[in-house]
Motif scaffolding. Structure first.
Motif, PDB file in Angstrom:
ATOM      1  N   LEU A  12       0.815  -1.211   0.000  1.00 28.31           N
ATOM      2  CA  LEU A  12       0.000   0.000   0.000  1.00 28.31           C
ATOM      3  C   LEU A  12       0.850   1.263   0.000  1.00 28.31           C
ATOM      4  O   LEU A  12       0.481   2.269  -0.617  1.00 28.31           O
ATOM      5  CB  LEU A  12      -0.943   0.005   1.207  1.00 28.31           C
ATOM      6  CG  LEU A  12      -1.876  -1.202   1.362  1.00 28.31           C
ATOM      7  CD1 LEU A  12      -2.891  -0.947   2.469  1.00 28.31           C
ATOM      8  CD2 LEU A  12      -2.578  -1.516   0.056  1.00 28.31           C
ATOM      9  N   ASN A  13       1.979   1.239   0.684  1.00 28.24           N
ATOM     10  CA  ASN A  13       2.829   2.430   0.707  1.00 28.24           C
ATOM     11  C   ASN A  13       3.456   2.702  -0.655  1.00 28.24           C
ATOM     12  O   ASN A  13       3.570   3.863  -1.071  1.00 28.24           O
ATOM     13  CB  ASN A  13       3.917   2.277   1.774  1.00 28.24           C
ATOM     14  CG  ASN A  13       3.395   2.591   3.169  1.00 28.24           C
ATOM     15  OD1 ASN A  13       2.847   3.665   3.400  1.00 28.24           O
ATOM     16  ND2 ASN A  13       3.548   1.648   4.085  1.00 28.24           N
ATOM     17  N   VAL A  68      -8.412   7.609  -1.063  1.00 26.11           N
ATOM     18  CA  VAL A  68      -8.714   6.180  -0.985  1.00 26.11           C
ATOM     19  C   VAL A  68      -8.095   5.521   0.237  1.00 26.11           C
ATOM     20  O   VAL A  68      -8.742   4.716   0.928  1.00 26.11           O
ATOM     21  CB  VAL A  68      -8.243   5.467  -2.268  1.00 26.11           C
ATOM     22  CG1 VAL A  68      -8.258   3.953  -2.087  1.00 26.11           C
ATOM     23  CG2 VAL A  68      -9.123   5.859  -3.441  1.00 26.11           C
ATOM     24  N   LEU A  69      -6.847   5.833   0.527  1.00 25.62           N
ATOM     25  CA  LEU A  69      -6.120   5.115   1.575  1.00 25.62           C
ATOM     26  C   LEU A  69      -6.404   5.718   2.943  1.00 25.62           C
ATOM     27  O   LEU A  69      -5.583   6.431   3.531  1.00 25.62           O
ATOM     28  CB  LEU A  69      -4.623   5.121   1.265  1.00 25.62           C
ATOM     29  CG  LEU A  69      -4.229   4.333   0.017  1.00 25.62           C
ATOM     30  CD1 LEU A  69      -2.749   4.507  -0.298  1.00 25.62           C
ATOM     31  CD2 LEU A  69      -4.575   2.858   0.170  1.00 25.62           C
ATOM     32  N   THR A  70      -7.576   5.411   3.456  1.00 18.67           N
ATOM     33  CA  THR A  70      -7.981   5.870   4.781  1.00 18.67           C
ATOM     34  C   THR A  70      -7.877   4.730   5.787  1.00 18.67           C
ATOM     35  O   THR A  70      -7.827   3.557   5.420  1.00 18.67           O
ATOM     36  CB  THR A  70      -9.425   6.384   4.756  1.00 18.67           C
ATOM     37  OG1 THR A  70     -10.301   5.272   4.470  1.00 18.67           O
ATOM     38  CG2 THR A  70      -9.604   7.456   3.686  1.00 18.67           C
ATOM     39  N   GLU A  71      -7.859   5.096   7.044  1.00 21.39           N
ATOM     40  CA  GLU A  71      -7.769   4.082   8.097  1.00 21.39           C
ATOM     41  C   GLU A  71      -8.987   3.160   8.073  1.00 21.39           C
ATOM     42  O   GLU A  71      -8.860   1.943   8.272  1.00 21.39           O
ATOM     43  CB  GLU A  71      -7.611   4.770   9.449  1.00 21.39           C
ATOM     44  CG  GLU A  71      -6.287   5.518   9.568  1.00 21.39           C
ATOM     45  CD  GLU A  71      -6.195   6.390  10.808  1.00 21.39           C
ATOM     46  OE1 GLU A  71      -7.155   6.352  11.617  1.00 21.39           O
ATOM     47  OE2 GLU A  71      -5.187   7.089  10.972  1.00 21.39           O
ATOM     48  N   GLY A 128       4.802  13.852   0.912  1.00 21.11           N
ATOM     49  CA  GLY A 128       3.481  14.422   1.131  1.00 21.11           C
ATOM     50  C   GLY A 128       2.315  13.485   0.882  1.00 21.11           C
ATOM     51  O   GLY A 128       1.182  13.799   1.227  1.00 21.11           O
ATOM     52  N   ARG A 129       2.578  12.336   0.299  1.00 24.90           N
ATOM     53  CA  ARG A 129       1.501  11.378   0.037  1.00 24.90           C
ATOM     54  C   ARG A 129       1.238  10.546   1.295  1.00 24.90           C
ATOM     55  O   ARG A 129       2.035  10.554   2.229  1.00 24.90           O
ATOM     56  CB  ARG A 129       1.876  10.492  -1.142  1.00 24.90           C
ATOM     57  CG  ARG A 129       1.941  11.267  -2.451  1.00 24.90           C
ATOM     58  CD  ARG A 129       2.018  10.350  -3.638  1.00 24.90           C
ATOM     59  NE  ARG A 129       1.859  11.065  -4.892  1.00 24.90           N
ATOM     60  CZ  ARG A 129       1.402  10.514  -6.002  1.00 24.90           C
ATOM     61  NH1 ARG A 129       1.053   9.232  -6.014  1.00 24.90           N
ATOM     62  NH2 ARG A 129       1.278  11.229  -7.105  1.00 24.90           N
ATOM     63  N   PRO A 130       0.128   9.820   1.315  1.00 24.57           N
ATOM     64  CA  PRO A 130      -0.191   9.034   2.513  1.00 24.57           C
ATOM     65  C   PRO A 130       0.910   8.042   2.868  1.00 24.57           C
ATOM     66  O   PRO A 130       1.472   7.387   2.001  1.00 24.57           O
ATOM     67  CB  PRO A 130      -1.480   8.300   2.126  1.00 24.57           C
ATOM     68  CG  PRO A 130      -2.091   9.145   1.062  1.00 24.57           C
ATOM     69  CD  PRO A 130      -0.940   9.718   0.288  1.00 24.57           C
TER      70      PRO A 130
END
Length: 255
Positions: free
Chosen positions: A195-196, A222-225, A245-247
């Protein structure tokens, strides 16, 4: 739009693998496909690339229905890099990449200047020119993946599909491969399990669960907890990376 999928469904016998998936990919975009093992990523990728025929729905590339395009003609604009592609044959790096020109050549045609230019350009774009005479068997895992990307680029594609190209590579080679893909001047659709890495290198992300599309958008949206907990069944904290700066996702191990 480079690639458009409308209501794709596909399965084996009575088991549905891909369920009513629709998506749009714009020219030059890098789209990531993520989801748990068995979510249908690889099957969807093969449907989009024309390697499988959907039971329902259709795929268009540059406005043309791929079901109506001959395989050789499709291979002149679409390339597929499979997961952990390998060969035990002792051939040179250059010869592996030359295979990418097959869709552009007839059985009787000789090797043309255009073919050589495509091979030379592909090797240069993945930084493998200096190893072109080396045996395939002597390459590292990361180098082999770069060669397979070069072979795909030698096809002169406008759309590139990659099925978990970083699988089983160390982190240095994972980043190196995805940086290479990101810098290519093509539309890329890549299935990833990390995911990272998806957050770092993809313009947009599509999330699959049990064959169905459950989310689509930028990595930030999209990539939320909550999504990670619901789809991947793991607790995680998500925050902007201080580097890009990205998730950035930190998984809670419970240790």
């Amino acid at each position: 739009m480079s690639v458009v999928a409308d209501h794709l469904s596909w399965g084996v016998k009575r088991k549905a693998i891909v369920k009513d998936v629709s998506l749009r990919v714009t020219d030059g975009e890098t789209l990531g496909l993520i989801g748990p093992n068995g979510s249908g990523k690889s099957s969807l990728l093969r449907l989009l690339a024309g390697l499988k025929r959907p039971d329902q729905g259709r795929v268009t590339i540059h406005g043309k229905d791929i079901a109506a395009i001959q395989r050789r003609a499709l291979a002149q604009s679409v390339a597929f890099v499979q997961q952990n592609a390998a060969t035990e044959t002792s051939v040179s790096v250059r010869d592996v990449v030359r295979l990418g020109r097959t869709p552009h050549r007839s059985a009787l045609s000789g090797w043309r200047a255009a073919d050589q230019a495509a091979v030379d350009g592909a090797l240069a774009r993945v930084g493998m020119t200096h190893l072109q005479d080396q045996s395939w068997l002597t390459l590292s895992g990361g180098e082999r993946q770069r060669v397979h990307i070069a072979r795909a680029l030698a096809q002169s594609p406008t759309v590139l599909f990659l099925d978990e190209p970083t699988n089983h590579l160390d982190i240095h080679h994972q980043i190196e491969i995805l940086q290479t893909v990101r810098q290519l001047n093509v539309t890329s659709i890549v299935a990833l399990h990390d995911l990272n890495l998806a957050a770092m290198f993809c313009d947009r992300i599509v999330v699959l669960k049990d064959g169905a599309l459950v989310a689509s958008g930028t990595p930030e949206t999209v990539l939320t907890e909550d999504l990670i907990a619901n789809v991947f069944r793991v607790a995680a904290a998500v925050s902007p990376s201080p580097h890009h700066g990205r998730p950035q996702i930190h998984f809670h191990t419970g240790v």
